[in-house]
Design an enzyme around this catalytic site. Structure first.
Site, short mmCIF file in Angstrom:
data_model
loop_
_atom_site.label_atom_id
_atom_site.label_comp_id
_atom_site.label_asym_id
_atom_site.label_seq_id
_atom_site.Cartn_x
_atom_site.Cartn_y
_atom_site.Cartn_z
N HIS A 83 0.81 -1.22 0.00
CA HIS A 83 0.00 0.00 0.00
C HIS A 83 0.84 1.27 0.00
CE1 HIS A 83 -2.71 2.94 2.24
NE2 HIS A 83 -3.15 2.87 1.01
N HIS A 114 -8.16 8.04 -3.27
CA HIS A 114 -8.63 6.72 -3.72
C HIS A 114 -9.75 6.77 -4.73
CE1 HIS A 114 -6.69 6.02 0.21
NE2 HIS A 114 -6.18 4.99 -0.43
N ARG A 172 -1.46 23.95 0.89
CA ARG A 172 -1.06 22.56 0.94
C ARG A 172 -1.56 21.96 2.26
NH1 ARG A 172 -0.70 17.77 0.95
NH2 ARG A 172 1.09 16.54 0.24
N CYS A 219 6.93 24.83 -0.76
CA CYS A 219 6.72 23.40 -0.50
C CYS A 219 7.91 22.62 -1.06
CB CYS A 219 5.43 22.95 -1.17
SG CYS A 219 5.04 21.24 -0.78
N TYR A 230 9.31 13.97 3.14
CA TYR A 230 10.09 15.21 3.11
C TYR A 230 11.56 14.99 3.43
CZ TYR A 230 5.47 17.20 2.80
OH TYR A 230 4.20 17.48 2.39
C1 HEM Z 1 -2.54 6.06 -1.33
C2 HEM Z 1 -4.79 1.93 -2.55
C3 HEM Z 1 -6.88 1.75 1.82
C4 HEM Z 1 -4.62 5.86 3.06
C5 HEM Z 1 -3.00 4.97 -2.04
C6 HEM Z 1 -2.69 4.69 -3.43
C7 HEM Z 1 -3.30 3.54 -3.77
C8 HEM Z 1 -4.02 3.08 -2.61
C9 HEM Z 1 -3.23 2.85 -5.12
C10 HEM Z 1 -1.82 5.59 -4.33
C11 HEM Z 1 -2.77 6.51 -5.07
C12 HEM Z 1 -2.10 7.47 -6.03
O1 HEM Z 1 -1.14 8.16 -5.61
O2 HEM Z 1 -2.54 7.57 -7.17
C13 HEM Z 1 -5.54 1.54 -1.48
C14 HEM Z 1 -6.37 0.36 -1.45
C15 HEM Z 1 -6.95 0.30 -0.22
C16 HEM Z 1 -6.49 1.46 0.53
C17 HEM Z 1 -6.54 -0.61 -2.61
C18 HEM Z 1 -7.89 -0.70 0.36
C19 HEM Z 1 -8.01 -1.91 -0.01
C20 HEM Z 1 -6.50 2.88 2.52
C21 HEM Z 1 -6.99 3.28 3.82
C22 HEM Z 1 -6.36 4.43 4.15
C23 HEM Z 1 -5.46 4.77 3.08
C24 HEM Z 1 -8.02 2.49 4.61
C25 HEM Z 1 -6.48 5.32 5.37
C26 HEM Z 1 -7.09 5.05 6.45
C27 HEM Z 1 -3.84 6.25 1.99
C28 HEM Z 1 -3.01 7.43 1.97
C29 HEM Z 1 -2.41 7.49 0.70
C30 HEM Z 1 -2.89 6.33 -0.04
C31 HEM Z 1 -2.81 8.42 3.13
C32 HEM Z 1 -1.47 8.58 0.19
C33 HEM Z 1 -0.05 8.17 0.27
C34 HEM Z 1 0.88 9.27 -0.26
O3 HEM Z 1 0.66 9.79 -1.36
O4 HEM Z 1 1.81 9.60 0.45
N1 HEM Z 1 -3.82 3.98 -1.57
N2 HEM Z 1 -5.62 2.18 -0.28
N3 HEM Z 1 -5.57 3.81 2.10
N4 HEM Z 1 -3.74 5.61 0.78
FE1 HEM Z 1 -4.69 3.88 0.27
N1 MTE Z 2 0.45 22.08 9.04
C1 MTE Z 2 -0.58 21.27 9.34
N2 MTE Z 2 -1.07 21.30 10.58
N3 MTE Z 2 -1.12 20.44 8.42
C2 MTE Z 2 -0.63 20.38 7.13
O1 MTE Z 2 -1.17 19.64 6.30
N4 MTE Z 2 1.11 21.18 5.55
C3 MTE Z 2 2.51 21.63 5.53
C4 MTE Z 2 2.67 22.95 6.25
N5 MTE Z 2 2.02 22.92 7.53
C5 MTE Z 2 0.49 21.21 6.79
C6 MTE Z 2 0.98 22.07 7.79
C7 MTE Z 2 3.09 21.75 4.22
S1 MTE Z 2 3.70 20.34 3.47
C8 MTE Z 2 3.28 22.99 3.61
S2 MTE Z 2 4.10 23.13 2.14
C9 MTE Z 2 2.78 24.21 4.24
O2 MTE Z 2 2.08 23.96 5.45
C10 MTE Z 2 1.83 24.93 3.29
O3 MTE Z 2 1.35 26.10 3.87
P1 MTE Z 2 0.20 26.94 3.17
O4 MTE Z 2 -0.97 26.03 2.94
O5 MTE Z 2 -0.07 28.07 4.09
O6 MTE Z 2 0.75 27.42 1.85
#
Ligand code: HEM
Ligand code: MTE
Length: 467
Positions: free
Chosen positions: A40, A65, A137, A184, A322
């Site tokens: 994931h 998602h 952001r 950012c 980051y």
């Molecule tokens: C990102 C699949 C469940 C939280 C992603 C991405 C996929 C994915 C493919 C990348 C999407 C993209 O960037 O285009 C799945 C599948 C799930 C699932 C198939 C269930 C079967 C969950 C759940 C949560 C979650 C339950 C939170 C409670 C996140 C987060 C990201 C993410 C936070 C962003 C990661 C990043 O970009 O840093 N997921 N996900 N996911 N997913 Fe899931």
């Molecule tokens: N602070 C909180 N609490 N939550 C957030 O998501 N994003 C951070 C930072 N502080 C963030 C945060 C990030 S990655 C950036 S680049 C800046 O806030 C963006 O600030 P802005 O939305 O005021 O431009």
């Protein structure tokens, strides 16, 4: 094919761990996602929050998602269906329903959470970016904070925690103002993504903006809480927690070195004003940290808590995001503990006019853009080329006077140069030099990294000359 087996929600609920296998529901379908847990992209702990239950509520929080390719992955794990009497589940309330209204000119990168940048040509129209156009952001929904009951928690050195109201922050500590550019780490990520795919939002050149911030000095508040001007032997860190929390209850968090918090000429702010206005909700109302010269991610918004520790913030964003890596590191080999968290950013510049692909007249061309460097290092010079970097012109810089070592804000620049007679296409390029004579790398590939951060190669814009 054969009909799928039918399950009850109670049966699905028995599959809540890798040992018992991990099942989830979506609509009236049942999936065994055990094998996907470690793949994931959002991490194992997040996906396990859904174990044994429905995905809808969690996916409403992480709207990344709602894309066809994500549903495609899910379909591959289908093992059954819910029995008909189980099928109706109330649609979850949208956790983003309380987000504030936004300016329609913003280019939206992700709606939920809200991530957007102004159009490049608007960005450099003003030295101070109007609040509504300032890039935004957010990682989570914008928290609704009641200013009357708001308290900033400051953990003191001997275990006592101060709780400061907004009124106390405004009246007990002198108001200090700083003009600073916030950038950012993912600014210009889309250029890195074109070299080789990276993971993250597709930012253009405008994931940075400049404001005049007003608030209490962080060091005054830390001193009030009982912290000494100099830290103890060995570096300590000042940690910040936001009031925005994910569904597991984890707050957005980050930290900066103690010496940055106490030093930086006292320019690290607990800001309650932005460009003379009350801090807008998207930018952290009622209080955010403003760490000039340091990556946006450490400028914590909706600030709830400050603490001092021998350790950096343990948050996901400090530890496992980051950070920069070698181009040779990929998602199979990456070890986040090996790289330092990004703090001061490197020298940066970009062209905001003309736009890529623009048709420009022959004769003369006016090029505009911005330049900035982290750590208070000002920008000394911007070079612009109209022929792909064979010959260079020095651009005219426009910015407020800034003290050496405290040049927290960008310089806008402009150059009008001759278009070579007979040319049909131009490669416009810019590069900046900072006060330490740091320069930008000429190409993206050698600085490529899997997360697409620190993208600061020479900026190149291709235009056609229309006779
Ligand atoms: C990102 C699949 C469940 C939280 C992603 C991405 C996929 C994915 C493919 C990348 C999407 C993209 O960037 O285009 C799945 C599948 C799930 C699932 C198939 C269930 C079967 C969950 C759940 C949560 C979650 C339950 C939170 C409670 C996140 C987060 C990201 C993410 C936070 C962003 C990661 C990043 O970009 O840093 N997921 N996900 N996911 N997913 Fe899931
Ligand atoms: N602070 C909180 N609490 N939550 C957030 O998501 N994003 C951070 C930072 N502080 C963030 C945060 C990030 S990655 C950036 S680049 C800046 O806030 C963006 O600030 P802005 O939305 O005021 O431009």
């Amino acid at each position: 094919g054969a009909p799928y087996p039918v399950f009850t929600r109670q049966e699905v609920g028995q599959h809540r761990s890798l040992a018992d296998r991990v099942w989830v529901t979506y609509g009236n379908e049942v999936f065994d996602i055990t094998d996907f847990v470690e793949l994931h992209p959002g991490g194992q702990s997040k996906i396990l929050l859904a174990a044994g239950g429905a995905l809808e509520l969690l996916w409403a929080m992480y709207a990344v998602h709602s894309q066809e390719h994500v549903l495609g992955i899910l379909r591959g794990y289908k093992v059954g269906e819910l029995s008909p009497e189980e099928q109706s589940q109330p649609t979850p309330e949208d956790p983003y329903a309380g987000d504030p209204p936004r300016h329609p000119a913003l280019k939206v990168n992700s709606l939920k959470p809200f991530n957007a940048e102004p159009p490049a040509e608007l960005l450099t129209e003003n030295y101070l970016t109007p609040n509504q156009l300032f890039f935004k952001r957010n990682h989570l929904p914008v928290p609704a904070v009641d200013p009357a009951s708001y308290r900033l928690q400051v953990e003191g050195p001997r275990g006592r925690t101060l709780a400061l109201s907004l009124h106390e922050l405004k009246s007990r500590f002198p108001k200090h103002e700083v003009t600073a550019t916030l950038q950012c780490a993912g600014n210009r990520r889309s250029e890195m993504n074109r070299v080789r795919p990276v993971k993250g939002l597709e930012w253009g050149v405008a994931a940075l903006s400049t404001a005049r911030w007003g608030g209490a000095r962080l060091r005054d508040v830390l001193a009030h809480a009982g912290y000494p001007e100099e830290g103890q032997a060995g570096e300590q860190h000042v940690g910040f927690e936001g009031l925005d929390q994910d569904l597991s209850g984890a707050a957005y968090g980050a930290s900066i070195p103690y010496s940055t918090a106490m030093g930086c000429h006292g320019d690290v702010l607990l800001a309650y004003e932005m460009n003379g206005e009350e801090l807008p909700r998207d930018h952290g109302y009622p209080l955010r940290v403003g760490v000039p010269g340091v990556v946006g991610a450490r400028n914590v918004k909706w600030l709830g808590r400050i603490s001092v520790s021998r350790e950096e913030s343990q948050s996901h964003w400090q530890q496992n995001d980051y950070k920069g890596f070698s181009p040779s590191v990929d998602w199979d080999t990456v070890d986040f503990s090996t790289a330092p968290a990004i703090q001061e950013l490197p020298v940066q510049s970009a062209i905001t006019e003309p736009a890529p692909g623009a048709a420009v007249p022959p004769g003369e061309l006016t090029v505009k853009g911005y330049a900035w460097s982290g750590g208070g290092r000002g920008v000394g010079r911007v070079d612009v080329s109209l022929d792909g970097g064979r010959t260079w012109h020095v651009a005219e810089l426009k910015g407020e006077e800034q003290a050496p070592g405290r040049a927290w804000a960008w310089q806008l620049w402009q150059l009008t140069g001759p278009v070579a007679p007979g040319s049909t296409e131009l490669d416009v390029v810019c590069k900046a030099v900072d006060a330490s004579y740091n320069v930008q790398p000429d190409t993206v590939a050698p600085i490529w990294n899997l997360r697409g951060v620190l993208s600061n190669a020479w900026h190149r814009v291709h235009v056609t000359v229309v006779q």
